[in-house]
Design an enzyme around this catalytic site. Structure first.
Site, PDB file in Angstrom:
ATOM      1  N   HIS A  73       0.824  -1.215   0.000  1.00  0.00           N
ATOM      2  CA  HIS A  73       0.000   0.000   0.000  1.00  0.00           C
ATOM      3  C   HIS A  73       0.863   1.273   0.000  1.00  0.00           C
ATOM      4  O   HIS A  73       2.055   1.185  -0.283  1.00  0.00           O
ATOM      5  CB  HIS A  73      -1.003  -0.051   1.164  1.00  0.00           C
ATOM      6  CG  HIS A  73      -1.635  -1.408   1.307  1.00  0.00           C
ATOM      7  ND1 HIS A  73      -2.667  -1.842   0.503  1.00  0.00           N
ATOM      8  CD2 HIS A  73      -1.324  -2.475   2.110  1.00  0.00           C
ATOM      9  CE1 HIS A  73      -2.978  -3.099   0.815  1.00  0.00           C
ATOM     10  NE2 HIS A  73      -2.170  -3.507   1.784  1.00  0.00           N
ATOM     11  N   GLU A 110      -1.885   0.140   8.007  1.00  0.00           N
ATOM     12  CA  GLU A 110      -1.067  -0.940   7.458  1.00  0.00           C
ATOM     13  C   GLU A 110       0.081  -0.360   6.628  1.00  0.00           C
ATOM     14  O   GLU A 110       1.204  -0.886   6.653  1.00  0.00           O
ATOM     15  CB  GLU A 110      -1.938  -1.851   6.585  1.00  0.00           C
ATOM     16  CG  GLU A 110      -1.173  -3.010   5.978  1.00  0.00           C
ATOM     17  CD  GLU A 110      -1.994  -3.816   4.986  1.00  0.00           C
ATOM     18  OE1 GLU A 110      -3.179  -3.500   4.792  1.00  0.00           O
ATOM     19  OE2 GLU A 110      -1.429  -4.759   4.402  1.00  0.00           O
ATOM     20  N   HIS A 165       2.833  -6.981   4.647  1.00  0.00           N
ATOM     21  CA  HIS A 165       1.462  -6.547   4.928  1.00  0.00           C
ATOM     22  C   HIS A 165       1.048  -6.905   6.354  1.00  0.00           C
ATOM     23  O   HIS A 165       1.681  -7.729   7.019  1.00  0.00           O
ATOM     24  CB  HIS A 165       0.477  -7.250   3.968  1.00  0.00           C
ATOM     25  CG  HIS A 165       0.651  -6.846   2.535  1.00  0.00           C
ATOM     26  ND1 HIS A 165      -0.209  -6.006   1.890  1.00  0.00           N
ATOM     27  CD2 HIS A 165       1.615  -7.176   1.632  1.00  0.00           C
ATOM     28  CE1 HIS A 165       0.202  -5.823   0.639  1.00  0.00           C
ATOM     29  NE2 HIS A 165       1.317  -6.525   0.462  1.00  0.00           N
ATOM     30  N   GLU A 243       1.612 -11.705   5.603  1.00  0.00           N
ATOM     31  CA  GLU A 243       0.621 -10.990   6.410  1.00  0.00           C
ATOM     32  C   GLU A 243       1.083 -11.223   7.845  1.00  0.00           C
ATOM     33  O   GLU A 243       0.939 -12.325   8.390  1.00  0.00           O
ATOM     34  CB  GLU A 243      -0.787 -11.566   6.189  1.00  0.00           C
ATOM     35  CG  GLU A 243      -1.330 -11.393   4.774  1.00  0.00           C
ATOM     36  CD  GLU A 243      -1.820  -9.977   4.466  1.00  0.00           C
ATOM     37  OE1 GLU A 243      -1.750  -9.094   5.350  1.00  0.00           O
ATOM     38  OE2 GLU A 243      -2.280  -9.763   3.322  1.00  0.00           O
TER      39      GLU A 243
HETATM   40 ZN   LIG Z   1      -2.079  -5.361   2.657  1.00  0.00          ZN
END
Ligand SMILES: [Zn+2]
Length: 279
Positions: A73, A110, A165, A243
């Site tokens: 992101h 995030e 992430h 993640e």
């Molecule tokens: Zn993400």
């Protein structure tokens, strides 16, 4: 290692008859035997040999390796929905160019989390001799597109690439997972096997280094394989996503907001990458 003359002298001192040397051929021949045995003893002394042989390679164990880090992101994505929502082809489908990502209940994004962990990871990898490239160098811009994030790793001919992430799942869900590419009859197919090895190495190092559990809600033993992520489908170098946990879970959110824990995460990721690149 040039302690030999001193050792030879000690030997000579003890065995005067062999080293006394009266200039005869017999004395010269006698001298050769203790000198040779002293040399062998010195060669076999581990305390002398180990540091000299091991310190140069250990200083920069990742020398010559190229690692691309993709902080997921971007902090400015929410400002430009048109650019972020533009559809791009990821070979198995069309998807938005990027997304804003999730955040903790207290508003820690995030994008900020992944960027901070990535910067810490760059420092560790560079200190170990790796050449490191980031797909974005600030947290106040927009993008790049997921297609571009993959292209950066490809262009750098990365030995390994990782996209970082934090997940945004239901609050009771917790734990981390690694995502690896699947074969899609595309260019990624040739790195699916290597990416899987990379994923397992990072999974092992992450569990050991952070103490976080395997995901309770995705994958098997923290390993998940997907064919819908542009960052993986378009990669021609070994690449994985991680993640790191669920940012919507209170306990994991608290950990992610702690700089000391983010350093732990970065160190664990570095260890996983290094293990993969060394084996
Ligand atoms: Zn993400």
């Amino acid at each position: 290692m040039r302690a030999l003359p001193a050792s030879a002298l000690v030997v000579c001192g003890l065995i005067a008859s062999a080293c006394g040397g009266t200039g005869t051929g017999g004395a010269a021949a006698g001298q050769a035997a203790p000198a040779t045995s002293a040399e062998q003893t010195a060669e076999q002394t581990p305390s002398e040999q180990t540091p000299a042989k091991q310190s140069p390679p250990d200083a920069k164990p990742m020398e010559g390796k190229v690692v691309v880090i993709d902080p997921g992101h971007n902090g400015g994505n929410y400002r430009d929905p048109a650019a972020v929502n533009r559809k791009v082809n990821v070979l198995t489908k069309w998807k938005p160019c990027d997304t804003t990502g999730t955040q903790t209940n207290s508003g820690y994004t995030e994008a900020a989390f992944s960027f901070d962990v990535s910067k810490r990871l760059v420092k560790i990898l560079e200190s170990r001799g790796a050449t490191v490239k980031l797909t974005r160098t600030s947290n106040d811009g927009v993008g790049p597109c997921i297609t571009q994030r993959a292209a950066i790793g490809n262009k750098a001919r990365a030995d390994a690439a990782i996209s970082i992430h934090g997940d945004g799942a239901a609050p009771a869900n917790h734990g981390f997972h690694v995502i690896m590419p699947k074969k899609i009859n595309g260019p990624v197919d040739k790195v699916v096997g290597a990416s899987s090895r990379l994923g397992i190495d990072v999974r092992n190092a992450f569990a050991k280094g952070t103490g976080l559990p395997y995901s309770t809600y995705i994958g098997r033993n923290a390993l998940d394989y997907r064919n819908d992520l542009g960052g993986l489908n378009l990669s021609t170098v070994p690449k994985i996503f991680i993640e790191c946990g669920n940012m919507r879970n209170a306990a994991e959110a608290a950990k992610f907001q702690d700089p000391g824990f983010r350093q732990k995460i970065a160190l664990a990721l570095a260890n996983g990458l290094q293990h993969y690149l060394e084996t």
